[in-house]
Design an enzyme around this catalytic site. Structure first.
Site, PDB file in Angstrom:
ATOM      1  N   TYR A 162      40.259  11.631  -9.308  1.00 24.80           N
ATOM      2  CA  TYR A 162      39.330  12.753  -9.487  1.00 24.80           C
ATOM      3  C   TYR A 162      39.606  13.858  -8.481  1.00 24.80           C
ATOM      4  O   TYR A 162      39.728  13.603  -7.277  1.00 24.80           O
ATOM      5  CB  TYR A 162      37.883  12.262  -9.342  1.00 24.80           C
ATOM      6  N   GLY A 215      33.572  17.460 -12.444  1.00 21.75           N
ATOM      7  CA  GLY A 215      32.306  17.192 -13.102  1.00 21.75           C
ATOM      8  C   GLY A 215      32.500  16.564 -14.457  1.00 21.75           C
ATOM      9  O   GLY A 215      33.289  15.629 -14.641  1.00 21.75           O
TER      10      GLY A 215
END
Length: 549
Positions: free
Chosen positions: A61, A68
């Site tokens: 990530y 998000g």
């Protein structure tokens, strides 16, 4: 010259933060901090090299994914794309509105962000932290709007405005998308400010964009500064309360130690001890440790006799808030955190979690707001009592000489102002932490609103500094009226009250005129502004400490 604050050797404290944010103290990286940062930095560098070689890599990530709810939309394949992703995040998140934060808030947030990154979990290069610290040292302060952060996923928008000034895209130093910053008192483009200070803007590497944005730094900075001022305010409020109690010829029995030890709360016991010391030597106080009251009834209104029971809980709560704030100032609060070589026997290196969620700070700011509002609540009741000829034990109405009552309003309107300020605080003290509005396609479905909580806490502290400043003014006037009524000299006052009275009368209002005894009506706001600054700066406390040492 003050030695630089060294990041990485030990946790930074609230005192350290104030030194840097308000007094311009420099900060520097230690070799230990650089070494801690290098481990996760090198792990991400290795991952980037794999990407550039075309080797398969897992999705991490913010390094090779979107953000998000968009994190699953695309996996990026090169380190150039990862760098571009960092810059695009900064640009897209620079979306704040409203008045600009005070420069001390921005400086505090910059130091907190730097301290967090030195923990070594964020995979940023030492140059990133060094750029922040150089900006602090040379006085480049990004212009950051107050509104935008939800206090979860970090203070994304405020921190993006900071990062916008210190970073650039790979194309060059264009003033477009460089933000704004103060440098030597002038607001200018980020490019101009950094050039004027001789600081190079960085091309951010993989993850560095999110590492700069994904933290609680602005929420924590506001709460920390409010806390520092609240601690000074509380101690000054005890001084002002003691002056009012003395002017109203209060009963000393309410502060006898055994009474408070019977309840057992540390803050209450400490506050009662402080009031006793502040009233020591006064000829105006009836009763106390060594004698019974001569007058009846031997008890005062709650705003006088319950000062320890109200300000004691404030003291205990501020200590609790300090623990939260100082922990958060040193916390790793971005996401994901890189645990290279920190998880023996496990292959997992990057952990996605929620350390950016600022609920701790939201609660701390809300608690601070509530208890500081109570400082003002009880102080305003004493102001009302000082002004009321039916409640102030023989002093003239509105604290003006009796022959002028009716023609002169005296201190009537300062009590109005205090009532307005306290009412404002009652609204501002509604807890922000109980609110949450989901964002980001419901991925971020619970937020803390800590940035709002910190902003409100700062405003409440400023409001109540004015209220306590008014009490210092009015209590001083009441003490002089009481001495005249009793036909006593200044030696009849406690050493603490006498010191504050002398300091106040030797001070100048903001219009240059003395803060003298109010014989007839005058324009009051210049002396009120000056009294508030005497509270905020700690000058009232310094006068008391000098007299009592």
């Amino acid at each position: 010259m003050t030695k630089p604050l060294h990041l990485g050797k030990s946790p930074i404290t609230l005192v350290d933060l104030i030194d840097v944010a308000r007094h311009g103290r420099a900060a520097a990286l230690t070799e230990a901090a650089r070494a801690a940062m290098r481990v996760s930095e090198e792990w991400v560098a290795g991952l980037s090299a794999q990407m550039d070689r075309g080797e398969p890599t897992q999705a991490i990530y913010s390094i090779n994914t979107g953000f998000g709810s968009l994190s699953g939309r695309q996996a990026f394949e090169t380190s150039a794309q990862a760098r571009d992703l960092s810059r695009r995040l900064v640009v897209s998140n620079s979306a704040g509105v409203g008045r600009l934060f005070d420069q001390e808030v921005v400086r505090a947030a910059m130091l907190i962000r730097a301290a967090s990154l030195t923990r070594g979990y964020s995979a940023v290069r030492g140059e990133v932290v060094e750029t922040i610290l150089t900006m602090l040292e040379r006085g480049v302060v990004p212009a950051v709007p107050e509104y935008g952060s939800l206090g979860a996923s970090g203070d994304l928008i405020p921190l993006a405005h900071m990062a916008l000034v210190m970073s650039r895209d790979e194309a060059g130093e264009s003033e477009i998308d460089s933000g704004e910053a103060w440098y030597r008192g002038e607001l200018m483009s980020g490019v101009a400010a950094m050039k004027a200070a001789g600081i190079e803007r960085l091309v951010l590497g993989p993850k560095e964009g999110l590492a700069l944005l994904n933290g609680t730094s602005f929420s924590t900075a506001q709460t920390a500064l409010a806390l520092a001022d609240a601690e000074t305010l509380l101690a000054t409020a005890e001084v002002a309360a003691a002056m009012s109690i003395e002017a109203l010829m209060g009963f000393g029995d309410a502060f006898i130690p055994e009474l408070h030890e019977a309840r057992g709360h540390a803050g209450q016991i400490e506050c009662a001890a402080n009031i006793r010391r502040l009233l020591a030597g006064s000829a105006l106080i009836d009763g106390g440790i060594g004698s019974d009251p001569k007058r009846q009834p031997p008890q005062d209104a709650y705003s006088l006799r319950c000062v320890p029971q109200v300000l004691g809980p404030v003291r205990d709560t501020l200590k609790f808030v300090r623990g939260i704030v100082e922990t958060e100032m040193n916390a790793a609060t971005d996401n994901p955190l890189i645990f290279a070589d920190r998880l023996p026997g496990r292959s997992l290196k990057a952990l996605s979690g929620g350390n950016f969620h600022a609920e701790y700070i939201a609660f701390a700011a809300d608690f601070l707001s509530i208890v500081v509002t109570e400082i003002g609540n009880i102080a305003e009741r004493r102001l009302f009592r000082l002004n009321d000829g039916t409640l102030n034990r023989g002093l003239p109405d509105m604290l003006v000489a009796s022959e002028h009552v009716g023609m002169d309003c005296g201190y009537m309107l300062p009590q109005y102002l205090a009532a307005a300020l306290v009412s404002d605080c009652k609204t501002l003290a509604h807890p922000d932490s109980v609110d949450s509005i989901p964002t980001c396609s419901n991925q971020e479905d619970h937020v803390s609103m800590a940035n709002n909580a910190g902003r409100h806490a700062r405003q409440i502290v400023k409001n109540i500094e004015n209220v306590v400043g008014i009490e210092v003014l009015m209590a001083a006037q009441a003490l002089e009226l009481r001495l005249a009524e009793q036909k006593k000299g200044p030696d009849a006052l406690s050493a603490a009250s006498r010191a504050v009275l002398e300091m106040l009368r030797a001070s100048a209002a903001t219009d240059g005129r003395p803060i003298d005894y109010l014989e007839r009506d005058k324009v009051l706001y210049p002396r009120m502004h000056a009294a508030t600054e005497l509270v905020h700066s700690g000058a009232v406390l310094e006068a008391v400490r000098a007299a009592m040492d």
